[in-house]
Design a protein around this motif. Structure first.
Motif, short mmCIF file in Angstrom:
data_model
loop_
_atom_site.label_atom_id
_atom_site.label_comp_id
_atom_site.label_asym_id
_atom_site.label_seq_id
_atom_site.Cartn_x
_atom_site.Cartn_y
_atom_site.Cartn_z
N VAL A 134 0.84 -1.19 0.00
CA VAL A 134 0.00 0.00 0.00
C VAL A 134 0.88 1.24 0.00
CG1 VAL A 134 -1.98 -1.06 1.13
CG2 VAL A 134 -0.15 -0.08 2.52
N ALA A 135 0.23 2.40 -0.17
CA ALA A 135 0.96 3.66 -0.33
C ALA A 135 1.56 4.18 0.98
CB ALA A 135 0.03 4.72 -0.93
N GLY A 136 1.15 3.64 2.10
CA GLY A 136 1.54 4.22 3.38
C GLY A 136 2.93 3.92 3.87
N ARG A 371 2.44 9.88 -1.21
CA ARG A 371 1.78 8.59 -0.97
C ARG A 371 1.72 8.28 0.51
NH1 ARG A 371 3.01 9.84 -5.46
NH2 ARG A 371 2.31 8.86 -7.39
N TYR A 372 2.73 8.68 1.22
CA TYR A 372 2.72 8.57 2.67
C TYR A 372 1.54 9.36 3.24
CZ TYR A 372 5.38 7.69 6.98
OH TYR A 372 5.80 7.23 8.20
N THR A 373 1.40 10.60 2.77
CA THR A 373 0.33 11.48 3.23
C THR A 373 -1.04 10.93 2.85
OG1 THR A 373 1.82 13.37 2.93
CG2 THR A 373 -0.52 13.86 3.18
N THR A 374 -1.13 10.31 1.68
CA THR A 374 -2.40 9.74 1.22
C THR A 374 -2.91 8.69 2.19
OG1 THR A 374 -1.83 10.13 -1.11
CG2 THR A 374 -3.51 8.47 -0.65
N GLN A 375 -2.03 7.78 2.62
CA GLN A 375 -2.47 6.72 3.52
C GLN A 375 -2.83 7.27 4.90
OE1 GLN A 375 -2.94 3.90 2.20
NE2 GLN A 375 -3.17 2.37 3.81
N ILE A 376 -2.11 8.29 5.35
CA ILE A 376 -2.44 8.92 6.63
C ILE A 376 -3.83 9.55 6.55
CG2 ILE A 376 -1.77 10.73 8.27
CD1 ILE A 376 1.12 10.31 7.34
N ALA A 377 -4.13 10.17 5.40
CA ALA A 377 -5.45 10.77 5.21
C ALA A 377 -6.53 9.70 5.08
CB ALA A 377 -5.45 11.67 3.97
N ARG A 378 -6.21 8.59 4.44
CA ARG A 378 -7.17 7.49 4.34
C ARG A 378 -7.57 6.97 5.72
NH1 ARG A 378 -4.08 3.79 -0.26
NH2 ARG A 378 -4.89 4.83 -2.14
N ALA A 379 -6.62 7.02 6.66
CA ALA A 379 -6.90 6.57 8.03
C ALA A 379 -7.58 7.65 8.86
CB ALA A 379 -5.59 6.14 8.70
N HIS A 380 -7.82 8.83 8.26
CA HIS A 380 -8.48 9.97 8.90
C HIS A 380 -7.64 10.59 10.03
CE1 HIS A 380 -12.76 9.73 7.25
NE2 HIS A 380 -12.08 8.77 6.62
N MET A 381 -6.33 10.36 10.02
CA MET A 381 -5.48 11.05 11.00
C MET A 381 -5.25 12.50 10.59
SD MET A 381 -2.69 8.31 12.33
CE MET A 381 -3.20 6.89 13.31
N ILE A 382 -5.35 12.78 9.31
CA ILE A 382 -5.48 14.13 8.79
C ILE A 382 -6.74 14.11 7.92
CG2 ILE A 382 -3.01 14.64 8.89
CD1 ILE A 382 -2.83 14.10 5.91
N PRO A 383 -7.28 15.25 7.53
CA PRO A 383 -8.54 15.25 6.77
C PRO A 383 -8.50 14.34 5.55
CG PRO A 383 -8.03 17.48 7.48
CD PRO A 383 -6.86 16.62 7.89
N PRO A 384 -9.53 13.52 5.35
CA PRO A 384 -9.57 12.56 4.24
C PRO A 384 -9.63 13.23 2.87
CG PRO A 384 -11.68 12.63 5.39
CD PRO A 384 -10.73 13.42 6.22
N TRP A 385 -9.86 14.53 2.82
CA TRP A 385 -9.85 15.28 1.57
C TRP A 385 -8.52 15.10 0.85
CZ3 TRP A 385 -7.25 19.65 -0.42
CH2 TRP A 385 -7.88 20.33 -1.46
N PHE A 386 -7.44 14.94 1.62
CA PHE A 386 -6.10 14.80 1.04
C PHE A 386 -5.83 13.38 0.52
CE2 PHE A 386 -5.58 18.36 4.05
CZ PHE A 386 -5.10 19.33 3.17
#
Length: 569
Positions: A134-136, A371-386
């Protein structure tokens, strides 16, 4: 082709409401947030005990992006992405500095030791990337094995270091470019006396270069990879030229004395030159876009790091054989060395190679951080908009911009001295945690591992980590006696041997780290040793940044991830 998200049916660039950034129940109204905040202790306990699963990272979180990233990378792409990310200006700058100040001709052993440590970390990343493509990257791997909270602290530090690192590369690129025309590295910068020292040299060149690199990264993974490997092949050719010509003008007499400052000089230099190996973790984040992860990732990551280690050792050796280590110019080692043998024009070749290296480092770093940021956003640790992936380019443009904008601002104002002062031990810390996570993955499976075996494993792990810290402490206290080291090594050996007799609960399906638990235990020890070699400022920055991340987590990330985990209930 209409630019639409497959999950919302709306334009990719539409959706700027609070609901798009904070869709979780806790943030719907002020009252719901107050209620959530009053449950912080309970929710924190829940998150501390929570561990994600392979299926969650591989399947469920991907749905947050709306569109899938395109699987277009092969082992060949990964080798050159890793080469482009790792081989920057560091080898040209740090080698001369450390050979002159600390290691002398034994700088080749410093690179070998650091390369071994990096290769051990590559092994750990490869096993995870094959099984959880995965991208994370390390964020996903740590979230699965060590839990939400540790993964968040790690992710926060890596993101901050990515922003600072990109800004530093932009400023370095500007300095190298200026040096091609004039000896003053600042002559292309704009001085503003009203600003404070360290922030008064504005750098528009760094801004342009960063925007250029990040724009290319946003246009498509395949196109970026193609551009990277073509330019990396050119750089590889220049490096081979440096090595071959250098050996033709080498003198074995320059290798004496080989250890001018003893073994301590070798390890002191190893802690510094290790940074020439960092960047491969960015390539691990591209596992989601790899065609055949089980084959391509081991070949790409392990193959590239083995090649880079050999190249670095040869470049270090040739420098110290061309010129006496005491005569090495710490600012332009290779350029001055070639000038001394009558090849003054080679300094331009070295500078262009360094500029190319920094450009591809920015390029691959931009891809990896996004891609790191994408997976963090997918987990909702930062806004999922990203987390949204663009339907046409199949790249996470919003996540790329989240990293690009602050790095451009920092690069415009901040000097290299200021940026270097905030470099931290985050990378080594993450690498150490990855080795711990690999051991946890092999020895602990929920609802399967007997409690007695888990207790034995934790005791052994504690002994390995504790003895590694002990060796590091002895070294930094300048302990000259061998008894302390012998005792600590015996404990490390006992801890690792103890894991050998504990039944493993998981066997890699396709590719696994060999000699477990020995290699992961060695990786823990080597990374902790290198961490201990860093200065006090690195530790201060690490704890300050971790404290800031913790405040954000308690105010936002904790409640968002809690809501997502419990929404079905």
């Amino acid at each position: 082709m209409e630019e639409e998200s497959s999950t919302t049916g709306t334009s990719y660039w539409k959706g700027w409401s609070k609901q798009d950034f904070f869709p979780e129940q806790s943030f719907q109204t002020l009252d719901t947030y107050k209620t959530a905040f009053s449950q912080t202790c309970y929710r924190l306990k829940d998150r501390l005990l929570y561990r994600s699963t392979d299926e969650t990272e591989l399947v469920e979180l991907k749905q947050e992006s709306g569109n899938d990233m395109k699987k277009c990378l092969t082992w060949w792409d990964l080798i050159w992405l890793s080469f482009g990310s790792v081989v920057g200006s560091g080898i040209f700058v740090i080698t001369g500095q450390e050979a002159h100040d600390h290691a002398g001709p034994s700088i080749v052993l410093s690179y070998a030791a650091s390369g071994l440590s990096a290769l051990l970390s590559v092994f750990c990343y490869t096993e995870f990337a094959v099984e959880i493509p995965v991208a994370g990257g390390s964020f996903s791997y740590l979230r699965v094995e060590l839990g939400d909270f540790i993964a968040f602290i790690a992710a926060g530090n890596i993101l901050l270091e990515g922003i600072v690192g990109a800004a530093g590369l932009g400023r370095s690129w500007s300095s190298y470019f200026a040096s091609l025309f004039k000896s003053d590295a600042d002559f292309l910068r704009i001085r503003v006396d009203s600003l404070g020292e360290g922030f008064n040299l504005l750098d528009p060149i760094a801004v342009v270069v960063l925007i250029f690199a990040n724009t290319i990264a946003m246009t498509g993974t395949r196109r970026t990879s193609l551009l990277n490997w073509i330019s990396s092949l050119v750089s590889f050719g220049v490096i081979i030229f440096i090595i071959v010509v250098g050996f033709f003008h080498a003198k074995s007499s320059n290798l004496t004395p080989f250890f001018p400052k003893g073994v301590s000089g070798v390890f002191q230099a190893a802690a510094v030159v290790y940074w020439s190996y960092t960047g491969f973790d960015m390539v691990a984040t591209m596992a989601e876009e790899t065609k055949q992860p089980s084959k391509d990732i081991p070949l790409g990551l392990v193959g590239s790091m083995s090649m880079i280690t050999v190249i670095y050792c040869l470049m270090a050796l040739v420098l110290t054989m061309m010129i006496k280590y005491t005569e090495i110019d710490v600012n332009a080692a290779y350029s001055v060395a070639f000038e001394k043998i009558g090849m003054k024009w080679a300094k331009y070749l070295v500078s262009l190679c360094a500029l190319k290296g920094m450009t591809t480092s920015m390029l691959v770093g931009s891809m990896g951080q996004a891609r790191y940021t994408t997976q963090i956003a997918r987990a909702h640790m930062i806004p999922p908009w990203f987390a949204l992936v663009h339907p046409k380019t199949k790249t996470p443009i919003k996540a790329t911009l989240l990293v690009t904008v602050p790095s451009v601002i920092v690069a415009f104002f901040s000097s290299l001295e200021v940026l270097s002062s905030v470099l931290s031990l985050s990378t080594l810390f993450i690498f150490m945690l990855m080795a711990v996570a690999l051991l946890v993955r092999r020895y602990y499976v929920r609802s399967v591992t007997p409690k007695r075996d888990l207790t034995k494993f934790l005791i052994c792990l504690f002994i390995v980590v504790g003895s590694s810290i002990g060796i590091t402490a002895l070294w930094n206290l300048n302990g000259s006696g061998w008894i302390g080291y012998a005792v600590a090594l015996v404990f490390w050996f006992i801890g690792t041997l103890g894991m050998m007799v504990i039944p493993k609960q998981r066997v890699p399906k396709v590719w696994g780290v060999p000699l477990v638990p020995w290699l992961p235990s060695l990786s823990i020890g080597m990374n902790l040793f290198l961490i201990g070699s860093l200065g006090t400022m690195a530790f201060i920055r690490f704890f300050i940044c971790s404290a800031v991340m913790l405040v954000y987590y308690l105010l936002f990330g904790l409640h968002a991830t809690f809501d997502v985990a419990h929404q079905s209930k």
